[in-house]
Each structure stands twice: as C-alpha cells, then as structure tokens.
Design a protein around this motif. Structure first.
Motif, PDB file in Angstrom:
ATOM      1  N   GLY A 152       0.984  -0.737  -0.337  1.00  0.00           N
ATOM      2  CA  GLY A 152       0.038  -0.105   0.199  1.00  0.00           C
ATOM      3  C   GLY A 152       0.655   1.530  -0.114  1.00  0.00           C
ATOM      4  O   GLY A 152       0.673   2.247  -0.852  1.00  0.00           O
ATOM      5  N   PRO A 153       2.162   1.633   0.822  1.00  0.00           N
ATOM      6  CA  PRO A 153       2.270   2.251   0.855  1.00  0.00           C
ATOM      7  C   PRO A 153       3.845   3.058  -0.272  1.00  0.00           C
ATOM      8  O   PRO A 153       3.196   3.950  -0.941  1.00  0.00           O
ATOM      9  CB  PRO A 153       3.816   1.963   2.147  1.00  0.00           C
ATOM     10  CG  PRO A 153       2.717   1.451   3.205  1.00  0.00           C
ATOM     11  CD  PRO A 153       2.416   0.608   1.884  1.00  0.00           C
ATOM     12  N   VAL A 154       3.212   1.921  -1.117  1.00  0.00           N
ATOM     13  CA  VAL A 154       4.337   2.172  -2.062  1.00  0.00           C
ATOM     14  C   VAL A 154       3.890   2.408  -3.796  1.00  0.00           C
ATOM     15  O   VAL A 154       4.270   3.287  -3.971  1.00  0.00           O
ATOM     16  CB  VAL A 154       5.341   1.105  -2.687  1.00  0.00           C
ATOM     17  CG1 VAL A 154       5.914   0.682  -4.091  1.00  0.00           C
ATOM     18  CG2 VAL A 154       6.142   0.196  -1.678  1.00  0.00           C
ATOM     19  N   ASP A 155       2.753   1.485  -3.184  1.00  0.00           N
ATOM     20  CA  ASP A 155       1.364   1.800  -4.561  1.00  0.00           C
ATOM     21  C   ASP A 155       1.028   3.869  -4.123  1.00  0.00           C
ATOM     22  O   ASP A 155       1.307   4.263  -5.369  1.00  0.00           O
ATOM     23  CB  ASP A 155       0.259   1.470  -4.199  1.00  0.00           C
ATOM     24  CG  ASP A 155      -0.511   1.183  -5.332  1.00  0.00           C
ATOM     25  OD1 ASP A 155       0.079   1.768  -6.764  1.00  0.00           O
ATOM     26  OD2 ASP A 155      -1.530   1.658  -5.233  1.00  0.00           O
ATOM     27  N   PHE A 156       1.092   3.841  -3.164  1.00  0.00           N
ATOM     28  CA  PHE A 156       0.607   5.406  -3.021  1.00  0.00           C
ATOM     29  C   PHE A 156       1.212   6.436  -3.282  1.00  0.00           C
ATOM     30  O   PHE A 156       1.514   7.457  -4.034  1.00  0.00           O
ATOM     31  CB  PHE A 156      -0.043   5.824  -1.000  1.00  0.00           C
ATOM     32  CG  PHE A 156      -1.468   5.512  -1.494  1.00  0.00           C
ATOM     33  CD1 PHE A 156      -2.419   5.386  -1.950  1.00  0.00           C
ATOM     34  CD2 PHE A 156      -1.391   4.543   0.034  1.00  0.00           C
ATOM     35  CE1 PHE A 156      -3.230   5.400  -1.375  1.00  0.00           C
ATOM     36  CE2 PHE A 156      -2.616   4.157   0.010  1.00  0.00           C
ATOM     37  CZ  PHE A 156      -3.809   4.746  -0.310  1.00  0.00           C
ATOM     38  N   ALA A 157       2.664   5.822  -2.947  1.00  0.00           N
ATOM     39  CA  ALA A 157       4.066   7.561  -3.450  1.00  0.00           C
ATOM     40  C   ALA A 157       4.027   7.154  -4.941  1.00  0.00           C
ATOM     41  O   ALA A 157       3.812   8.091  -5.274  1.00  0.00           O
ATOM     42  CB  ALA A 157       5.286   6.678  -2.753  1.00  0.00           C
ATOM     43  N   VAL A 158       4.347   5.555  -5.450  1.00  0.00           N
ATOM     44  CA  VAL A 158       4.172   5.968  -7.163  1.00  0.00           C
ATOM     45  C   VAL A 158       2.954   6.662  -7.693  1.00  0.00           C
ATOM     46  O   VAL A 158       3.422   6.934  -8.519  1.00  0.00           O
ATOM     47  CB  VAL A 158       4.275   4.461  -7.550  1.00  0.00           C
ATOM     48  CG1 VAL A 158       3.317   3.967  -7.700  1.00  0.00           C
ATOM     49  CG2 VAL A 158       6.008   4.803  -8.804  1.00  0.00           C
ATOM     50  N   THR A 159       1.895   6.500  -7.172  1.00  0.00           N
ATOM     51  CA  THR A 159       0.698   7.434  -7.728  1.00  0.00           C
ATOM     52  C   THR A 159       0.452   8.516  -6.763  1.00  0.00           C
ATOM     53  O   THR A 159      -0.419   9.343  -7.644  1.00  0.00           O
ATOM     54  CB  THR A 159      -0.218   6.133  -7.786  1.00  0.00           C
ATOM     55  OG1 THR A 159      -0.289   5.929  -6.074  1.00  0.00           O
ATOM     56  CG2 THR A 159      -0.228   4.622  -8.893  1.00  0.00           C
ATOM     57  N   LEU A 162       0.382   9.995  -1.895  1.00  0.00           N
ATOM     58  CA  LEU A 162       1.129   9.803  -0.357  1.00  0.00           C
ATOM     59  C   LEU A 162       0.970  11.318   0.376  1.00  0.00           C
ATOM     60  O   LEU A 162       2.317  11.849   0.621  1.00  0.00           O
ATOM     61  CB  LEU A 162       2.482   9.537  -0.451  1.00  0.00           C
ATOM     62  CG  LEU A 162       2.409   8.729   1.554  1.00  0.00           C
ATOM     63  CD1 LEU A 162       2.074   7.259   1.432  1.00  0.00           C
ATOM     64  CD2 LEU A 162       4.728   8.683   0.991  1.00  0.00           C
ATOM     65  N   THR A 163      -0.740  11.447   0.771  1.00  0.00           N
ATOM     66  CA  THR A 163      -0.984  12.660   2.057  1.00  0.00           C
ATOM     67  C   THR A 163      -0.524  12.486   3.239  1.00  0.00           C
ATOM     68  O   THR A 163       0.217  11.273   3.837  1.00  0.00           O
ATOM     69  CB  THR A 163      -1.829  13.325   1.184  1.00  0.00           C
ATOM     70  OG1 THR A 163      -2.733  11.983   2.522  1.00  0.00           O
ATOM     71  CG2 THR A 163      -3.084  13.116   0.242  1.00  0.00           C
ATOM     72  N   PRO A 164      -0.354  13.833   3.616  1.00  0.00           N
ATOM     73  CA  PRO A 164      -0.322  13.446   5.358  1.00  0.00           C
ATOM     74  C   PRO A 164      -1.187  12.192   5.679  1.00  0.00           C
ATOM     75  O   PRO A 164      -0.696  11.503   6.608  1.00  0.00           O
ATOM     76  CB  PRO A 164      -0.126  14.587   5.385  1.00  0.00           C
ATOM     77  CG  PRO A 164       0.113  15.578   4.534  1.00  0.00           C
ATOM     78  CD  PRO A 164      -0.304  14.778   3.343  1.00  0.00           C
ATOM     79  N   ALA A 165      -1.967  12.448   5.562  1.00  0.00           N
ATOM     80  CA  ALA A 165      -3.091  11.020   6.756  1.00  0.00           C
ATOM     81  C   ALA A 165      -2.867   9.663   5.983  1.00  0.00           C
ATOM     82  O   ALA A 165      -3.079   8.758   6.556  1.00  0.00           O
ATOM     83  CB  ALA A 165      -4.391  11.609   5.828  1.00  0.00           C
ATOM     84  N   ILE A 166      -2.218   9.521   4.705  1.00  0.00           N
ATOM     85  CA  ILE A 166      -1.791   8.789   3.767  1.00  0.00           C
ATOM     86  C   ILE A 166      -0.206   7.733   5.031  1.00  0.00           C
ATOM     87  O   ILE A 166      -0.779   7.010   4.931  1.00  0.00           O
ATOM     88  CB  ILE A 166      -1.659   8.168   2.806  1.00  0.00           C
ATOM     89  CG1 ILE A 166      -2.965   8.275   2.502  1.00  0.00           C
ATOM     90  CG2 ILE A 166      -1.861   6.985   2.368  1.00  0.00           C
ATOM     91  CD1 ILE A 166      -3.124   8.260   0.687  1.00  0.00           C
ATOM     92  N   ARG A 171       1.855   4.580   8.750  1.00  0.00           N
ATOM     93  CA  ARG A 171       2.323   4.250  10.550  1.00  0.00           C
ATOM     94  C   ARG A 171       1.458   2.819  11.312  1.00  0.00           C
ATOM     95  O   ARG A 171       2.806   1.437  10.782  1.00  0.00           O
ATOM     96  CB  ARG A 171       2.521   5.240  11.357  1.00  0.00           C
ATOM     97  CG  ARG A 171       3.282   6.346  10.559  1.00  0.00           C
ATOM     98  CD  ARG A 171       3.836   7.300  11.812  1.00  0.00           C
ATOM     99  NE  ARG A 171       4.195   9.010  11.078  1.00  0.00           N
ATOM    100  CZ  ARG A 171       5.131   9.264  10.769  1.00  0.00           C
ATOM    101  NH1 ARG A 171       5.793   7.985  11.054  1.00  0.00           N
ATOM    102  NH2 ARG A 171       5.623   9.950  10.298  1.00  0.00           N
ATOM    103  N   GLN A 172       0.762   3.183  10.728  1.00  0.00           N
ATOM    104  CA  GLN A 172      -0.569   1.603  11.223  1.00  0.00           C
ATOM    105  C   GLN A 172       0.176   0.748  10.927  1.00  0.00           C
ATOM    106  O   GLN A 172      -0.506  -1.092  11.604  1.00  0.00           O
ATOM    107  CB  GLN A 172      -2.182   2.511  11.394  1.00  0.00           C
ATOM    108  CG  GLN A 172      -2.505   1.508  11.647  1.00  0.00           C
ATOM    109  CD  GLN A 172      -4.049   0.874  11.905  1.00  0.00           C
ATOM    110  OE1 GLN A 172      -4.866   2.640  12.063  1.00  0.00           O
ATOM    111  NE2 GLN A 172      -4.876   0.788  11.424  1.00  0.00           N
ATOM    112  N   ILE A 173      -0.657   0.487   9.599  1.00  0.00           N
ATOM    113  CA  ILE A 173      -0.251  -0.603   9.049  1.00  0.00           C
ATOM    114  C   ILE A 173       1.024  -1.172   9.104  1.00  0.00           C
ATOM    115  O   ILE A 173       1.222  -2.693   9.101  1.00  0.00           O
ATOM    116  CB  ILE A 173      -1.000  -0.364   7.022  1.00  0.00           C
ATOM    117  CG1 ILE A 173      -1.819  -0.181   6.481  1.00  0.00           C
ATOM    118  CG2 ILE A 173      -0.281  -1.780   5.951  1.00  0.00           C
ATOM    119  CD1 ILE A 173      -1.900   0.280   5.342  1.00  0.00           C
TER     120      ILE A 173
END
Length: 268
Positions: A152-159, A162-166, A171-173
């Motif tokens: 998930g984190p990598v997907d959010f970053a590459v697209t 990766l907002t502050p909320a994400i 961190r939780q994930i």
C-alpha cells in the motif's frame, strides 16, 4: 453475516473485479506471474482444483481451458453469478474460506488467492489455511496469496497519493498490518513474510515456499505507464520478477506474496 463481512461483500459487489487484472501494469504483472506459478506448481490436468475466493473466475477459467476440473467458492454472490455466466461456465458456489463446502481430501489442489487478504485476525487466517489442508488430498498442493505489508505505501507513493493522512495510515499498517476502509479499499490485512510462513506451518503445510509475485520493479512499471518507455520497463519488471521470484531477501518488495506448499501425508 457480521458487519465487517457484509462490508467486504458490499465493496466487491460494486467493484469491477472481473476487469481489475487488465487495468494497471502492476495488476497485469500479478495476473501473468500468478498464472505462471500455478502452471509450475499445480499437479497436471485433469487434477481437481478448488479455487477458494476465486472471484469471477480470473484463474479458474484458464485452468478449465487447460483441462483441469475446477470448483470455485467465493464469499460474494455477484462473483459466483459472474463465474457461472461466463464462458466456459464455472461450477461455482457461495462460501466462506473458514468453513468450506467440501468433504475431506476431495481435491488435488486448493487455491486461496484472496481470502487471506481480508481475514484480519490471525486465528481466522490459520483456520482458512487448515480448511484448505482438510479439503486437499494427502500430499496435495495448496497455493495461498497474501498482500505484502509494504504494498500500500509503495503504491500510494508511486501514484502520487502519499498525503499526510496516508503517511499516518502507513505507520499503522507497518505496525499491525490492518487496513481500514476509507482509502480506496475495504477491510484488509497486509502480511510480513515471516508471519505468513508461520501461519502456513501452524495450519500443517510443509514444503513452504514464498514467491514475490510482481517482483521488485512493479512500482517502476507503474511509474512508467503511459510514457514512451512504458512497455520496455514493464518487460524488464516481468523478467526481474521471474529471476527474483523466490529470493527470500527480496520477495517482500512485491505487492503480493504467493505461498506454494503441500499437505502432510496424513492430509491433516
């Protein structure tokens, strides 16, 4: 049906799972590599395959075409209807991976290509794996998919999402693997490799091998999509996935993990 399961069913009822594997480069890598791994590790046709969490039949249909006997079980009634309605039609029923509608030792191989994604409690995941062992003949094959803790984190970053909320969600994930609804997905669990292996062992599986499905360059394929180099990068990512597929130090870089294992001689 409890509330969480109802929400998962609702999510997939309104989601185009049938078309998912063609939509993005990482999904295409997932489809190609999963099918290659199945071809490598399943017993030869006409073996009997139970496809648990098989959705609309993305893998059941090509397995049928290859001469396998396939029965599909899925939690989502809409998926079962799609599986039955497609060509060739699939023998499909509604069911829960934790309590499979199948007798002991009824199949040569059992696939769990989805259920572990949505079982957030370890006991439930082990129970689903034990059910796969129960319905598979002694010495048969079990193949189980999981989402990598880092997908998930990598997907959010590459697209570019990766907002502050994400970042806070990340961190939780990374801490507990629990994905909560609200960020484009439903209730889910993201695995660490060691935990996935431990769950498979507890369920009674042997000969456990964890494969990285998309390989370490899936994010590069996503980032290059739509550019002049998109196809070249995709082809390179696929080659790298094949080379690095079972390297224990890099499998977690894939978005999905795929376990191949066998049941004990007692079938328990």
């Amino acid at each position: 049906m409890d509330q969480k399961i109802a929400e998962i069913v609702s999510f997939y009822t309104g989601y185009d799972e049938a078309g998912r594997l063609d939509r993005r480069p990482s999904f295409q890598l997932e489809r190609i590599r999963t099918m290659e791994l199945l071809e490598q590790h399943l017993p030869p046709a006409p073996a009997s395959i139970l496809d648990v969490g098989g959705g609309p039949g993305a893998y059941a249909r090509p397995l049928l075409a290859a001469g396998y006997q396939v029965r599909l079980v899925d939690l989502v009634p809409a998926h079962v209807e799609q599986a039955r309605a497609g060509q060739p039609p699939i023998d499909a029923v509604v069911g829960d991976a934790r309590e499979l509608p199948a007798p002991d030792h009824a199949h040569d191989a059992t696939l769990l290509l989805g259920p572990l994604y949505h079982l957030q409690h370890r006991d439930d995941r082990v129970r689903a794996l034990r059910e796969a062992v129960r319905v598979t003949r002694p010495g048969g094959v079990v193949v189980a998919a999981a989402i990598s803790r880092f997908a998930g984190p990598v997907d959010f970053a590459v697209t570019g999402r990766l907002t502050p909320a994400i970042v806070e969600e990340t961190r939780q994930i990374l801490t507990d693997g629990i994905n909560l609804p609200g960020l484009g997905f439903t209730h889910a669990y993201f695995h660490r490799v060691a935990d996935l292996i431990a769950e498979c062992r507890e369920a009674g599986l042997t000969g456990i091998v964890v494969h990285g499905v998309e390989g370490p360059a899936w994010a590069a394929a996503e980032a290059a999509a739509g550019t002049p180099d998109g196809q070249v990068v995709f082809d390179g990512a696929l080659k790298l996935a094949r080379v690095c597929g079972a390297d224990s130090e890099i499998v977690a870089a894939s978005a999905h993990l795929l376990v191949t294992a066998t049941t004990g001689q007692s079938g328990r």
